[in-house]
Each structure stands twice: as C-alpha cells, then as structure tokens.
Design a protein around this motif. Structure first.
Motif, PDB file in Angstrom:
ATOM      1  N   ARG A  11      51.033  27.299  43.657  1.00  0.00           N
ATOM      2  CA  ARG A  11      51.857  28.418  43.200  1.00  0.00           C
ATOM      3  C   ARG A  11      52.191  28.248  41.715  1.00  0.00           C
ATOM      4  NH1 ARG A  11      55.381  28.047  46.752  1.00  0.00           N
ATOM      5  NH2 ARG A  11      54.585  29.590  48.180  1.00  0.00           N
ATOM      6  N   ASP A  12      52.571  27.020  41.319  1.00  0.00           N
ATOM      7  CA  ASP A  12      52.901  26.766  39.912  1.00  0.00           C
ATOM      8  C   ASP A  12      51.701  27.026  39.000  1.00  0.00           C
ATOM      9  OD1 ASP A  12      55.466  26.070  40.674  1.00  0.00           O
ATOM     10  OD2 ASP A  12      55.139  23.902  40.490  1.00  0.00           O
ATOM     11  N   ALA A  13      50.512  26.568  39.431  1.00  0.00           N
ATOM     12  CA  ALA A  13      49.304  26.779  38.630  1.00  0.00           C
ATOM     13  C   ALA A  13      48.990  28.267  38.512  1.00  0.00           C
ATOM     14  CB  ALA A  13      48.123  26.023  39.248  1.00  0.00           C
ATOM     15  N   LEU A  14      49.148  28.993  39.605  1.00  0.00           N
ATOM     16  CA  LEU A  14      48.873  30.432  39.584  1.00  0.00           C
ATOM     17  C   LEU A  14      49.903  31.183  38.745  1.00  0.00           C
ATOM     18  CD1 LEU A  14      47.814  30.841  43.296  1.00  0.00           C
ATOM     19  CD2 LEU A  14      46.368  31.343  41.312  1.00  0.00           C
ATOM     20  N   LEU A  15      51.163  30.777  38.831  1.00  0.00           N
ATOM     21  CA  LEU A  15      52.188  31.422  38.018  1.00  0.00           C
ATOM     22  C   LEU A  15      51.939  31.184  36.528  1.00  0.00           C
ATOM     23  CD1 LEU A  15      55.370  30.702  40.171  1.00  0.00           C
ATOM     24  CD2 LEU A  15      54.237  32.923  39.824  1.00  0.00           C
ATOM     25  N   ALA A  16      51.496  29.970  36.184  1.00  0.00           N
ATOM     26  CA  ALA A  16      51.161  29.676  34.783  1.00  0.00           C
ATOM     27  C   ALA A  16      49.967  30.513  34.340  1.00  0.00           C
ATOM     28  CB  ALA A  16      50.870  28.186  34.614  1.00  0.00           C
ATOM     29  N   GLU A  17      48.982  30.649  35.216  1.00  0.00           N
ATOM     30  CA  GLU A  17      47.805  31.472  34.909  1.00  0.00           C
ATOM     31  C   GLU A  17      48.203  32.936  34.756  1.00  0.00           C
ATOM     32  OE1 GLU A  17      43.760  31.980  34.095  1.00  0.00           O
ATOM     33  OE2 GLU A  17      44.906  30.138  34.324  1.00  0.00           O
ATOM     34  N   ARG A  18      49.114  33.392  35.609  1.00  0.00           N
ATOM     35  CA  ARG A  18      49.589  34.772  35.507  1.00  0.00           C
ATOM     36  C   ARG A  18      50.322  34.990  34.180  1.00  0.00           C
ATOM     37  NH1 ARG A  18      53.534  37.203  39.954  1.00  0.00           N
ATOM     38  NH2 ARG A  18      54.947  35.746  38.961  1.00  0.00           N
ATOM     39  N   GLU A  19      51.128  34.020  33.790  1.00  0.00           N
ATOM     40  CA  GLU A  19      51.860  34.121  32.521  1.00  0.00           C
ATOM     41  C   GLU A  19      50.896  34.201  31.333  1.00  0.00           C
ATOM     42  OE1 GLU A  19      54.876  31.244  30.103  1.00  0.00           O
ATOM     43  OE2 GLU A  19      55.276  31.484  32.248  1.00  0.00           O
ATOM     44  N   ARG A  20      49.855  33.373  31.352  1.00  0.00           N
ATOM     45  CA  ARG A  20      48.855  33.421  30.272  1.00  0.00           C
ATOM     46  C   ARG A  20      48.126  34.756  30.265  1.00  0.00           C
ATOM     47  NH1 ARG A  20      48.254  27.989  31.915  1.00  0.00           N
ATOM     48  NH2 ARG A  20      46.575  28.523  33.338  1.00  0.00           N
ATOM     49  N   THR A  21      47.809  35.259  31.437  1.00  0.00           N
ATOM     50  CA  THR A  21      47.083  36.532  31.531  1.00  0.00           C
ATOM     51  C   THR A  21      47.950  37.695  31.059  1.00  0.00           C
ATOM     52  OG1 THR A  21      45.765  35.633  33.349  1.00  0.00           O
ATOM     53  CG2 THR A  21      45.756  38.026  33.083  1.00  0.00           C
ATOM     54  N   VAL A  22      49.219  37.697  31.414  1.00  0.00           N
ATOM     55  CA  VAL A  22      50.134  38.751  30.950  1.00  0.00           C
ATOM     56  C   VAL A  22      50.256  38.694  29.431  1.00  0.00           C
ATOM     57  CG1 VAL A  22      52.558  39.485  30.947  1.00  0.00           C
ATOM     58  CG2 VAL A  22      51.405  38.999  33.107  1.00  0.00           C
ATOM     59  N   ALA A  23      50.356  37.487  28.871  1.00  0.00           N
ATOM     60  CA  ALA A  23      50.431  37.338  27.409  1.00  0.00           C
ATOM     61  C   ALA A  23      49.157  37.862  26.755  1.00  0.00           C
ATOM     62  CB  ALA A  23      50.675  35.880  27.032  1.00  0.00           C
ATOM     63  N   LEU A  24      48.007  37.583  27.369  1.00  0.00           N
ATOM     64  CA  LEU A  24      46.739  38.081  26.838  1.00  0.00           C
ATOM     65  C   LEU A  24      46.697  39.609  26.885  1.00  0.00           C
ATOM     66  CD1 LEU A  24      43.868  37.631  25.764  1.00  0.00           C
ATOM     67  CD2 LEU A  24      43.129  37.373  28.151  1.00  0.00           C
ATOM     68  N   ILE A  25      47.134  40.182  27.992  1.00  0.00           N
ATOM     69  CA  ILE A  25      47.159  41.642  28.115  1.00  0.00           C
ATOM     70  C   ILE A  25      48.068  42.252  27.051  1.00  0.00           C
ATOM     71  CG2 ILE A  25      47.964  43.549  29.589  1.00  0.00           C
ATOM     72  CD1 ILE A  25      46.865  41.910  31.991  1.00  0.00           C
ATOM     73  N   ASP A  26      49.215  41.638  26.831  1.00  0.00           N
ATOM     74  CA  ASP A  26      50.123  42.129  25.786  1.00  0.00           C
ATOM     75  C   ASP A  26      49.460  42.070  24.411  1.00  0.00           C
ATOM     76  OD1 ASP A  26      52.079  42.605  27.682  1.00  0.00           O
ATOM     77  OD2 ASP A  26      53.226  40.789  27.223  1.00  0.00           O
ATOM     78  N   SER A  27      48.809  40.964  24.114  1.00  0.00           N
ATOM     79  CA  SER A  27      48.138  40.789  22.826  1.00  0.00           C
ATOM     80  C   SER A  27      47.003  41.801  22.652  1.00  0.00           C
ATOM     81  CB  SER A  27      47.601  39.362  22.716  1.00  0.00           C
ATOM     82  OG  SER A  27      46.798  39.207  21.579  1.00  0.00           O
ATOM     83  N   LEU A  28      46.192  41.953  23.693  1.00  0.00           N
ATOM     84  CA  LEU A  28      45.083  42.908  23.623  1.00  0.00           C
ATOM     85  C   LEU A  28      45.597  44.339  23.477  1.00  0.00           C
ATOM     86  CD1 LEU A  28      42.771  41.407  26.400  1.00  0.00           C
ATOM     87  CD2 LEU A  28      42.306  41.438  23.935  1.00  0.00           C
ATOM     88  N   SER A  29      46.679  44.653  24.173  1.00  0.00           N
ATOM     89  CA  SER A  29      47.258  46.001  24.084  1.00  0.00           C
ATOM     90  C   SER A  29      47.755  46.279  22.675  1.00  0.00           C
ATOM     91  CB  SER A  29      48.406  46.145  25.085  1.00  0.00           C
ATOM     92  OG  SER A  29      47.921  46.043  26.404  1.00  0.00           O
ATOM     93  N   THR A  30      48.372  45.285  22.057  1.00  0.00           N
ATOM     94  CA  THR A  30      48.853  45.439  20.679  1.00  0.00           C
ATOM     95  C   THR A  30      47.682  45.653  19.731  1.00  0.00           C
ATOM     96  OG1 THR A  30      50.789  44.078  21.141  1.00  0.00           O
ATOM     97  CG2 THR A  30      50.152  44.298  18.827  1.00  0.00           C
ATOM     98  N   ARG A  31      46.625  44.848  19.909  1.00  0.00           N
ATOM     99  CA  ARG A  31      45.441  45.003  19.056  1.00  0.00           C
ATOM    100  C   ARG A  31      44.794  46.364  19.261  1.00  0.00           C
ATOM    101  NH1 ARG A  31      41.893  40.019  20.323  1.00  0.00           N
ATOM    102  NH2 ARG A  31      40.380  41.232  19.161  1.00  0.00           N
ATOM    103  N   LEU A  32      44.709  46.805  20.517  1.00  0.00           N
ATOM    104  CA  LEU A  32      44.108  48.102  20.802  1.00  0.00           C
ATOM    105  C   LEU A  32      44.932  49.220  20.167  1.00  0.00           C
ATOM    106  CD1 LEU A  32      41.948  49.826  22.155  1.00  0.00           C
ATOM    107  CD2 LEU A  32      43.338  49.775  24.252  1.00  0.00           C
TER     108      LEU A  32
END
Length: 124
Positions: A11-32
C-alpha cells in the motif's frame, strides 16, 4: 502467505507511486496549458509559422503523456483496491503469485512475468 506487513508495504509503495503520478499529471497539465496559450497567441497558420509545427508536435506529445499518466493513475487505484481485497500480488490470469521483483518495478501490474510474456496486455 502474505502478512499484514506485506499489505502495508504494498500500500505504501502504491501510494508513493500514486503521488508521483499525480505530480507528473500536474506538471504535464501545466506544460500543456502553456503550449495551448502559446498556440492561441501565435498565428493560426501552422504551415507557415516555424514555431507552429513545433508547438503542435509538443502539444500532441503532452496530450499522449497525460493520457498514459491518467491510465496509470487508474491502474494504481485498481491495485490499491486489490490490496484492500487481499488479492494484490496474485496474477489475474493464472492465480499464481507475482514475483516481488516485478511488483517492485511495476507495482500496479496484474500479471506475473510468465503470463505477461504469453499474452501481453496494455494494462499494468
């Protein structure tokens, strides 16, 4: 047999992965958004604007990356559901355990290496 500690670690590993993915989505959305703003300020004639085709390609790449990241986020959510149901780490195809090395590299995977090699899917 999996322990509660194993589920907590997963669960901890998946939550960390989810956090990284959400940050990536935010970054990509800003760039877009920046690319879309640049294209709205530019001339509508991409064919004759040297920046136009570059911006169009970049926009296409960002849209594709966003889509893949959103799919990944959905898969991470499904993996978290499997942790809660006690099914995480079990191959959905053959029912055998998924190796810890594979789960470390692809925490949201649904298949063991053997099944993934036999019948690759687009899902994790």
């Amino acid at each position: 047999m999996k322990s509660s500690e194993d589920d907590d670690n997963s669960r901890d590993a998946l939550l960390a992965e989810r956090e990284r993915t959400v940050a990536l989505i935010d970054s990509l959305s800003t760039r877009l958004a920046a690319v879309l703003e640049a294209t709205s300020d530019a001339a509508a004639d991409d064919e004759h604007d040297p920046e136009g085709s570059t911006l169009a390609v970049e926009r296409g790449h960002l849209v594709a990356q966003l889509e893949r990241s959103r799919v990944r986020l959905d898969e991470i959510g499904a993996a978290l559901d499997r942790v809660g149901a006690g099914a995480y780490g079990t191959c959905e195809t053959c029912g055998q355990p998924i190796g810890s090395e594979r789960l470390e590299v692809l925490p949201a995977t649904r298949q063991c290496v053997r099944c993934a090699a036999r019948r690759p899917s687009r899902r994790w």
